[in-house]
Design a protein around this motif. Structure first.
Motif, PDB file in Angstrom:
ATOM      1  N   THR A  65       0.832  -1.201   0.000  1.00  0.00           N
ATOM      2  CA  THR A  65       0.000   0.000   0.000  1.00  0.00           C
ATOM      3  C   THR A  65       0.864   1.247   0.000  1.00  0.00           C
ATOM      4  O   THR A  65       0.570   2.228  -0.698  1.00  0.00           O
ATOM      5  CB  THR A  65      -0.951  -0.008   1.214  1.00  0.00           C
ATOM      6  OG1 THR A  65      -1.694  -1.227   1.201  1.00  0.00           O
ATOM      7  CG2 THR A  65      -1.889   1.178   1.193  1.00  0.00           C
ATOM      8  N   TRP A  68       1.978   1.851  -3.422  1.00  0.00           N
ATOM      9  CA  TRP A  68       0.919   2.454  -4.241  1.00  0.00           C
ATOM     10  C   TRP A  68       0.837   3.953  -3.972  1.00  0.00           C
ATOM     11  O   TRP A  68       0.721   4.754  -4.905  1.00  0.00           O
ATOM     12  CB  TRP A  68      -0.436   1.792  -3.951  1.00  0.00           C
ATOM     13  CG  TRP A  68      -1.497   2.292  -4.891  1.00  0.00           C
ATOM     14  CD1 TRP A  68      -1.851   1.776  -6.102  1.00  0.00           C
ATOM     15  CD2 TRP A  68      -2.309   3.457  -4.694  1.00  0.00           C
ATOM     16  NE1 TRP A  68      -2.848   2.536  -6.664  1.00  0.00           N
ATOM     17  CE2 TRP A  68      -3.150   3.584  -5.821  1.00  0.00           C
ATOM     18  CE3 TRP A  68      -2.430   4.397  -3.677  1.00  0.00           C
ATOM     19  CZ2 TRP A  68      -4.074   4.610  -5.960  1.00  0.00           C
ATOM     20  CZ3 TRP A  68      -3.348   5.434  -3.816  1.00  0.00           C
ATOM     21  CH2 TRP A  68      -4.160   5.529  -4.948  1.00  0.00           C
ATOM     22  N   ASN A  72       1.368   7.115  -6.584  1.00  0.00           N
ATOM     23  CA  ASN A  72       0.136   7.790  -6.989  1.00  0.00           C
ATOM     24  C   ASN A  72      -0.193   9.094  -6.278  1.00  0.00           C
ATOM     25  O   ASN A  72      -0.822   9.957  -6.869  1.00  0.00           O
ATOM     26  CB  ASN A  72      -1.053   6.834  -6.813  1.00  0.00           C
ATOM     27  CG  ASN A  72      -1.002   5.714  -7.817  1.00  0.00           C
ATOM     28  OD1 ASN A  72      -1.385   5.881  -8.963  1.00  0.00           O
ATOM     29  ND2 ASN A  72      -0.502   4.555  -7.400  1.00  0.00           N
TER      30      ASN A  72
END
Length: 114
Positions: A65, A68, A72
């Motif tokens: 996570t 990610w 992003n």
């Protein structure tokens, strides 16, 4: 209770995805803590091994996570590159970072308040 602090219908899909990721990261880190406490307190070696395995899987999920978020959400990539996998005293690095963000005269570099 809502996971949003602003009206959900006003948030972009991107902002909602950030919230999903951040909440997932919090939950994974919390699970790491719970499993680690169980590992630390059990006297049954077989159970200790299972709980350690579970804890390590939660660490994997948290890292996925975090990656990610790095890819992003603005700000994560720069800060992770600045802070992770460094040697030396972390707090010393932080003090140096804070000093480099000022002009040395107490100015935070954000301009004057009018």
């Amino acid at each position: 209770m809502s996971q949003y602090h602003e009206p959900a219908e006003e948030l972009s899909q991107e902002a909602r995805n950030y919230t999903r990721a951040l909440n997932s990261l919090k939950e994974e880190v919390e699970a790491v803590d719970w499993y680690h406490q169980r590992v630390d307190t059990t006297n049954d070696e077989s159970l200790k091994d299972i709980m350690a395995h579970n804890r390590d899987e939660e660490i994997e999920h948290a890292c996925m996570t975090l990656e990610w978020l790095r890819r992003n959400m603005p700000g994560w990539d720069e800060e992770l590159r600045n802070w992770l996998f460094k040697e030396g005293d972390i707090s010393e690095d932080h003090e140096h970072e804070s000093e480099s963000n000022t002009s040395g005269n107490g100015d935070l570099g954000i301009g004057k308040i009018k």
